[in-house]
Scaffold this active site. Structure first.
Site, PDB file in Angstrom:
ATOM      1  N   LYS A   1       0.846  -1.205   0.000  1.00  0.00           N
ATOM      2  CA  LYS A   1       0.000   0.000   0.000  1.00  0.00           C
ATOM      3  C   LYS A   1       0.880   1.253   0.000  1.00  0.00           C
ATOM      4  CE  LYS A   1      -3.872  -2.360   2.099  1.00  0.00           C
ATOM      5  NZ  LYS A   1      -4.467  -2.869   3.333  1.00  0.00           N
TER       6      LYS A   1
ATOM      7  N   GLN B   1      -4.934  -2.055   9.651  1.00  0.00           N
ATOM      8  CA  GLN B   1      -4.874  -3.386   9.051  1.00  0.00           C
ATOM      9  C   GLN B   1      -5.518  -4.411   9.993  1.00  0.00           C
ATOM     10  OE1 GLN B   1      -3.267  -3.679   5.881  1.00  0.00           O
ATOM     11  NE2 GLN B   1      -4.227  -5.692   5.898  1.00  0.00           N
TER      12      GLN B   1
ATOM     13  N   ASP C   1     -11.408   2.511   4.122  1.00  0.00           N
ATOM     14  CA  ASP C   1     -11.852   1.111   4.050  1.00  0.00           C
ATOM     15  C   ASP C   1     -13.381   1.025   3.980  1.00  0.00           C
ATOM     16  OD1 ASP C   1      -9.917  -0.837   3.824  1.00  0.00           O
ATOM     17  OD2 ASP C   1      -9.543  -1.003   5.982  1.00  0.00           O
TER      18      ASP C   1
END
Ligand code: NDP
Length: 301
Positions: free
Chosen positions: A53, A97, A120
């Protein structure tokens, strides 16, 4: 023989577009989009994702911040890091994460992220906005990537019968909501199947577009699809393979070899949905930067 829907190629093209759009936005506003990724612990798979990322961000000229905290980090400390990122003007998107270590309450952590920076799309405010059909919401990356794969390969879901196999909060449900939404990439007639669906094949055979997100290797066989179906295979399953150096290979939820004989189009694993997820995170970060900038301009006028 089916056309191959390559997430690698579509993702590459989209990243080039996002880089151009971000440069134009930066010229207009002076703002460089910034993404922060927070990792707690040393899970090797998660470390790989975080590195990927960060690299993807730098490649298209975004600010990138990778914050790695030890596995024994207490919940309050993590919440403090999130508060700092919420207040940081260089950061427009952030994600933590998952999975988090057991002693940390993931839901509490997600709730702490400013919904405007929640790239997200897991914050309940964004989940609710998506369910309500909001066109400007930050939608989860993998489902958004699936929609882009369909649109960009010429298979608009509008008016089509779409079957989604899987009802998770990360893939199945949000992709079903995007497909239902009255917006580009939506307006489909959607059926969602799951592990309690009897005679799955009788449902999947009705699909003009089939999205498999069950996490079960080769669940969908040739007999379970109708000729001409378009298949997006989200499944990313490790199966043992002693012929490979690492001892396993990745397979999807679809029997690719069998289904490609009858399908009009199919996405492979790997090289399908996987590469789209990071691309859509970048797209969401740009969208978040624009929305935060517009909100700030509105507040000061
Ligand atoms: P989950 O395990 O959270 O959900 C799986 C869903 O599939 C559940 O709703 C389950 O039903 C359903 N299911 C399981 N077995 C069957 C079956 N035999 N028949 C019908 N439905 C079934 O998985 P995720 O949604 O998180 O992920 C799905 C797959 O996608 C995984 O392989 C994952 O690795 C992959 N993935 C890939 C990503 C990417 O490429 N970037 C990102 C995210 C996920 P029930 O609810 O009844 O248990």
């Amino acid at each position: 023989m089916a056309k191959i829907i390559s997430g690698t190629e579509i993702g590459r093209a989209m990243r080039a577009e996002i880089a151009v759009e971000a440069a134009a936005f930066e010229r207009e506003s002076g703002v460089t989009p910034g993404l922060a990724v927070v990792l707690v612990g040393e899970d090797p798979a998660s470390q790989v994702y975080v590195t990927m990322k960060g690299k993807a961000c730098r490649e298209i000229g975004f600010h990138s911040r990778e914050i790695v905290l030890p596995a024994d980090t207490v919940e309050d400390e993590l919440l403090g890091v999130i508060d700092g990122l919420n207040a940081d003007p260089e950061i427009h998107g952030m994600l933590v994460q998952l999975p988090l270590p057991r002693h940390i309450d993931s839901q509490k952590v997600i709730m702490r992220i400013d919904p405007m920076k929640d790239v997200d799309g897991f914050h309940p405010v964004n989940v609710g906005r998506l369910a309500a059909g909001d066109r400007d919401v930050l939608a989860p990356a993998t489902p958004s990537g699936i929609i882009q794969m369909l649109l960009r390969s010429g298979y608009d879901p509008k008016g089509k019968r779409v079957v989604v196999v899987g009802r998770s909060n990360i893939v199945g449900k949000p992709v079903a909501l995007l497909l239902l939404r009255d917006a580009p990439g939506g307006n489909a007639t959607v059926t969602v199947a799951h592990s309690r669906t009897p005679d799955l094949g009788s449902v999947t055979r009705q699909a003009e577009i089939l999205i498999a997100a069950a996490g079960k290797p080769q669940l969908i066989t040739r007999e379970m699809v109708s000729p001409g179906v378009v298949v997006i295979d989200v499944g990313t399953n490790r199966v043992e393979d002693p012929t490979r150096e690492r001892g396993f290979r990745l397979v999807g939820d679809v029997d690719f070899a069998g289904v490609k004989e009858v399908a009009a189009a199919i996405s492979p694993v790997p090289g399908g949905v996987g590469p789209m997820t990071i691309t859509m995170l970048l797209a969401n970060t740009l969208q978040a930067a624009r929305q935060i900038d517009a909100a700030a301009a509105g507040a000061s006028s």
